[in-house]
Design a protein around this motif. Structure first.
Motif, PDB file in Angstrom:
ATOM      1  N   LYS A  50      14.545   1.582   5.264  1.00 26.71           N
ATOM      2  CA  LYS A  50      15.629   1.246   4.331  1.00 26.71           C
ATOM      3  C   LYS A  50      15.571  -0.216   3.919  1.00 26.71           C
ATOM      4  O   LYS A  50      16.582  -0.911   3.829  1.00 26.71           O
ATOM      5  CB  LYS A  50      16.987   1.597   4.943  1.00 26.71           C
ATOM      6  CG  LYS A  50      17.158   3.086   5.175  1.00 26.71           C
ATOM      7  CD  LYS A  50      18.558   3.428   5.641  1.00 26.71           C
ATOM      8  CE  LYS A  50      18.708   4.935   5.806  1.00 26.71           C
ATOM      9  NZ  LYS A  50      20.077   5.308   6.259  1.00 26.71           N
ATOM     10  N   ASP A 109       1.708  -3.142   4.462  1.00 29.89           N
ATOM     11  CA  ASP A 109       0.914  -2.006   4.899  1.00 29.89           C
ATOM     12  C   ASP A 109       1.603  -1.443   6.145  1.00 29.89           C
ATOM     13  O   ASP A 109       2.611  -1.995   6.614  1.00 29.89           O
ATOM     14  CB  ASP A 109      -0.523  -2.437   5.202  1.00 29.89           C
ATOM     15  CG  ASP A 109      -1.476  -1.262   5.381  1.00 29.89           C
ATOM     16  OD1 ASP A 109      -1.167  -0.185   4.847  1.00 29.89           O
ATOM     17  OD2 ASP A 109      -2.507  -1.428   6.050  1.00 29.89           O
ATOM     18  N   PHE A 127       4.610   1.340   1.502  1.00 26.36           N
ATOM     19  CA  PHE A 127       5.795   1.756   0.745  1.00 26.36           C
ATOM     20  C   PHE A 127       6.563   2.831   1.493  1.00 26.36           C
ATOM     21  O   PHE A 127       7.803   2.796   1.562  1.00 26.36           O
ATOM     22  CB  PHE A 127       5.367   2.264  -0.636  1.00 26.36           C
ATOM     23  CG  PHE A 127       6.522   2.711  -1.493  1.00 26.36           C
ATOM     24  CD1 PHE A 127       7.347   1.779  -2.107  1.00 26.36           C
ATOM     25  CD2 PHE A 127       6.790   4.059  -1.677  1.00 26.36           C
ATOM     26  CE1 PHE A 127       8.413   2.184  -2.894  1.00 26.36           C
ATOM     27  CE2 PHE A 127       7.857   4.471  -2.460  1.00 26.36           C
ATOM     28  CZ  PHE A 127       8.671   3.532  -3.078  1.00 26.36           C
ATOM     29  N   ASP A 128       5.853   3.796   2.056  1.00 24.48           N
ATOM     30  CA  ASP A 128       6.523   4.850   2.826  1.00 24.48           C
ATOM     31  C   ASP A 128       7.276   4.259   4.014  1.00 24.48           C
ATOM     32  O   ASP A 128       8.394   4.690   4.333  1.00 24.48           O
ATOM     33  CB  ASP A 128       5.502   5.875   3.317  1.00 24.48           C
ATOM     34  CG  ASP A 128       4.909   6.714   2.183  1.00 24.48           C
ATOM     35  OD1 ASP A 128       5.517   6.750   1.087  1.00 24.48           O
ATOM     36  OD2 ASP A 128       3.833   7.307   2.383  1.00 24.48           O
ATOM     37  N   LYS A 129       6.681   3.278   4.683  1.00 27.32           N
ATOM     38  CA  LYS A 129       7.348   2.651   5.829  1.00 27.32           C
ATOM     39  C   LYS A 129       8.567   1.846   5.386  1.00 27.32           C
ATOM     40  O   LYS A 129       9.612   1.861   6.049  1.00 27.32           O
ATOM     41  CB  LYS A 129       6.358   1.779   6.592  1.00 27.32           C
ATOM     42  CG  LYS A 129       6.953   1.038   7.792  1.00 27.32           C
ATOM     43  CD  LYS A 129       7.540   1.978   8.821  1.00 27.32           C
ATOM     44  CE  LYS A 129       6.471   2.762   9.545  1.00 27.32           C
ATOM     45  NZ  LYS A 129       7.048   3.543  10.683  1.00 27.32           N
ATOM     46  N   ARG A 160      10.503   2.432   2.842  1.00 27.14           N
ATOM     47  CA  ARG A 160      11.579   3.395   2.557  1.00 27.14           C
ATOM     48  C   ARG A 160      12.171   3.945   3.849  1.00 27.14           C
ATOM     49  O   ARG A 160      13.399   4.101   3.955  1.00 27.14           O
ATOM     50  CB  ARG A 160      11.037   4.548   1.706  1.00 27.14           C
ATOM     51  CG  ARG A 160      10.763   4.173   0.257  1.00 27.14           C
ATOM     52  CD  ARG A 160      10.650   5.412  -0.614  1.00 27.14           C
ATOM     53  NE  ARG A 160       9.612   6.320  -0.116  1.00 27.14           N
ATOM     54  CZ  ARG A 160       9.373   7.515  -0.647  1.00 27.14           C
ATOM     55  NH1 ARG A 160      10.105   7.948  -1.661  1.00 27.14           N
ATOM     56  NH2 ARG A 160       8.394   8.277  -0.159  1.00 27.14           N
ATOM     57  N   GLU A 161      11.327   4.227   4.806  1.00 33.95           N
ATOM     58  CA  GLU A 161      11.819   4.738   6.085  1.00 33.95           C
ATOM     59  C   GLU A 161      12.740   3.735   6.760  1.00 33.95           C
ATOM     60  O   GLU A 161      13.757   4.106   7.357  1.00 33.95           O
ATOM     61  CB  GLU A 161      10.631   5.056   6.999  1.00 33.95           C
ATOM     62  CG  GLU A 161      11.024   5.496   8.391  1.00 33.95           C
ATOM     63  CD  GLU A 161       9.842   5.504   9.347  1.00 33.95           C
ATOM     64  OE1 GLU A 161      10.059   5.235  10.540  1.00 33.95           O
ATOM     65  OE2 GLU A 161       8.706   5.771   8.897  1.00 33.95           O
ATOM     66  N   LEU A 182       3.552   0.018  -7.531  1.00 32.85           N
ATOM     67  CA  LEU A 182       3.492   1.249  -6.756  1.00 32.85           C
ATOM     68  C   LEU A 182       2.130   1.895  -6.939  1.00 32.85           C
ATOM     69  O   LEU A 182       1.555   1.843  -8.031  1.00 32.85           O
ATOM     70  CB  LEU A 182       4.600   2.208  -7.202  1.00 32.85           C
ATOM     71  CG  LEU A 182       6.042   1.688  -7.074  1.00 32.85           C
ATOM     72  CD1 LEU A 182       7.022   2.733  -7.590  1.00 32.85           C
ATOM     73  CD2 LEU A 182       6.365   1.328  -5.632  1.00 32.85           C
ATOM     74  N   ASN A 183       1.641   2.516  -5.877  1.00 35.87           N
ATOM     75  CA  ASN A 183       0.304   3.104  -5.889  1.00 35.87           C
ATOM     76  C   ASN A 183      -0.709   2.071  -6.392  1.00 35.87           C
ATOM     77  O   ASN A 183      -1.536   2.336  -7.273  1.00 35.87           O
ATOM     78  CB  ASN A 183       0.269   4.357  -6.759  1.00 35.87           C
ATOM     79  CG  ASN A 183      -0.954   5.225  -6.484  1.00 35.87           C
ATOM     80  OD1 ASN A 183      -1.545   5.174  -5.410  1.00 35.87           O
ATOM     81  ND2 ASN A 183      -1.346   6.019  -7.474  1.00 35.87           N
ATOM     82  N   THR A 209       0.866  -1.171   0.000  1.00 39.63           N
ATOM     83  CA  THR A 209       0.000   0.000   0.000  1.00 39.63           C
ATOM     84  C   THR A 209       0.911   1.231   0.000  1.00 39.63           C
ATOM     85  O   THR A 209       2.124   1.133   0.210  1.00 39.63           O
ATOM     86  CB  THR A 209      -0.899   0.031   1.238  1.00 39.63           C
ATOM     87  OG1 THR A 209      -0.070   0.170   2.415  1.00 39.63           O
ATOM     88  CG2 THR A 209      -1.726  -1.246   1.362  1.00 39.63           C
ATOM     89  N   ASN A 210       0.353   2.394  -0.221  1.00 38.71           N
ATOM     90  CA  ASN A 210       1.172   3.606  -0.149  1.00 38.71           C
ATOM     91  C   ASN A 210       1.726   3.805   1.258  1.00 38.71           C
ATOM     92  O   ASN A 210       2.866   4.248   1.433  1.00 38.71           O
ATOM     93  CB  ASN A 210       0.354   4.822  -0.587  1.00 38.71           C
ATOM     94  CG  ASN A 210       0.019   4.783  -2.063  1.00 38.71           C
ATOM     95  OD1 ASN A 210       0.679   4.101  -2.843  1.00 38.71           O
ATOM     96  ND2 ASN A 210      -1.014   5.507  -2.467  1.00 38.71           N
ATOM     97  N   ARG A 211       0.914   3.457   2.247  1.00 38.61           N
ATOM     98  CA  ARG A 211       1.409   3.521   3.633  1.00 38.61           C
ATOM     99  C   ARG A 211       2.575   2.558   3.827  1.00 38.61           C
ATOM    100  O   ARG A 211       3.582   2.891   4.458  1.00 38.61           O
ATOM    101  CB  ARG A 211       0.283   3.170   4.606  1.00 38.61           C
ATOM    102  CG  ARG A 211      -0.916   4.108   4.600  1.00 38.61           C
ATOM    103  CD  ARG A 211      -1.966   3.642   5.612  1.00 38.61           C
ATOM    104  NE  ARG A 211      -2.487   2.312   5.265  1.00 38.61           N
ATOM    105  CZ  ARG A 211      -3.577   2.103   4.546  1.00 38.61           C
ATOM    106  NH1 ARG A 211      -4.277   3.132   4.081  1.00 38.61           N
ATOM    107  NH2 ARG A 211      -4.000   0.874   4.285  1.00 38.61           N
TER     108      ARG A 211
END
Length: 408
Positions: free
Chosen positions: A135, A169, A128-130, A132-133, A147-148, A124-126
């Motif tokens: 690493k 997620d 994916f952000d996690k 990346r955070e 993606l998306n 999910t977008n949530r």
């Protein structure tokens, strides 16, 4: 087959599994048994499953297998955990129910799963952000990544298979991971017009043509060391990236033989030993059990202790020029100081070496705790220098130190 004669959902599920076993699993089992060269390559969870999950929807019935990816022998009569979920009562997205969370794409469409999906990563977008955070290493996965990603769905009247798929997620607890090793979605006809009886009709004849191909199928697994180990690092990140994971969850993962390379590569160890009980020989004190001993090439071991990565407290307290570690962090350091005291006693050292076969004397202590952003200033390094043979390592430092060696 219809459910007219089935008195409840459990009976329907067991009837389905009996037919599935007859049409698919049993013929494959006997085929592999007659061709023993296939035992080490056939998907292990099809032959020796630990669990089978059945998902009943309005357009499909799903069957998911979990267990070892590879096996060395065929087992018979082993205990299999059977779980079943009824999503036929209400209108819902069966795929999202199976995955366990909803997608949050900015595109208001649905994405039908293809007839066959292998090696997919759909965050999910949530999520994916996690990732990346944290690493998370995207290049470590030989996969198709979306993606998306829009809401996933399954097309009516179409058999759909998903193999080795990861879905991510995130929520306030951190990263949420869902792996599907093998999922078949079989079309069904569902009729709930009768107020007393729901009717399900499904056809398993498709499996007659899948028995031999699936017996010869080799579950996707990397064959080079780097690409074998890097996904395991991702699994570790996924574990400690979730705030619901405990210290025990983290140390249990590391202590598994296939994951010990994380410590051996970071600390240059030739052997890893977890939670060895150390009994005091000269004093009446409670035994100690450090998380890990990492044995160096010289035969002496250092000590690694794990705490949690997510700690909602300050690591450093005090006014400027009077900074010190917080009380909770000092308590962790004191715990490792007891380990040093134990091995200062020659009686303890002799007993330990006789019992476990390696030496510990003046061990360096590594405390793995927190995230890199918890230690933004250089102050904590100055404070740490006041502690002899102690090094505080964040979870980010641990992961980066291991991954860097793959790219030297």
């Amino acid at each position: 087959m219809t459910s007219k004669d089935c008195v409840d959902i459990k009976q329907l599920v067991m009837t389905f599994l009996e037919m599935h076993m007859k049409e698919y699993i049993s013929p494959m089992y006997h085929y592999v048994k007659e061709n023993p060269e296939l035992i080490k390559t056939v998907p292990g969870f099809l032959m020796n499953p630990r669990s089978i999950s059945v998902y009943l929807g309005r357009t499909h019935i799903g069957v998911e297998f979990d267990g070892p990816e590879f096996i060395t022998e065929l087992e018979s009569g082993s205990n299999i955990e059977v779980k079943y979920f009824d999503y036929s009562v209400d209108e819902c997205n069966l795929v999202e129910k199976i995955i366990g969370f909803e997608f949050d794409s900015t595109r208001p469409i649905s994405l039908p799963l293809p007839h066959y999906s292998e090696d997919i990563i759909f965050p999910t977008n949530r999520g994916f952000d996690k990732l990346r955070e944290l690493k998370w290493n995207f290049s470590a996965q030989n996969s198709i990544m979306g993606l998306n990603v829009p809401t996933l769905s399954v097309m009516n009247d179409r058999f759909t298979r998903v193999i080795n798929a990861f879905f991510f997620d995130a929520d306030e607890s951190g990263l949420i991971t869902r792996q599907i090793k093998w999922l078949d979605l079989i079309p069904i006809k569902f009729d709930s017009s009768d107020p007393e009886t729901d009717i399900f009709v499904f056809d398993l004849s498709i499996y007659k043509d899948l028995v031999k191909p699936d017996a010869h199928y080799v579950y996707p697994a990397p064959d080079e060391f780097k690409y074998i180990q890097l996904p395991k690092i991702n699994r570790f990140i996924e574990l400690w990236g979730n705030k619901d994971s405990s210290e025990v969850d983290i140390t249990n993962f590391i202590s598994e033989e296939e994951n010990q390379f994380i410590l051996s590569m970071k600390f240059g160890a030739t052997a890893i030993h977890s939670e060895l009980t150390c009994d005091w020989q000269s004093e009446d004190r409670k035994s100690i059990r450090p998380d890990f001993f990492v044995v160096q090439p010289n035969g002496y071991a250092d000590i690694v202790e794990f705490k949690l990565p997510h700690i909602p407290k300050s690591f450093v307290v005090g006014s400027e020029n009077r900074e010190t570690f917080s009380a909770w962090l000092n308590s962790y350091i004191s715990q490792t100081r007891a380990y040093v005291s134990f091995f200062d006693d020659p009686n303890n050292r002799r007993w330990f070496e006789d019992k476990y076969g390696f030496k510990v004397h003046k061990p360096k202590r590594y405390l793995v705790v927190g995230r890199r952003y918890d230690f933004k200033s250089d102050v904590w390094r100055e404070i740490q220098s006041d502690f002899r043979d102690l090094e505080i390592i964040t979870f980010d430092d641990l992961i980066d130190g291991v991954k860097a060696q793959f790219y030297q």
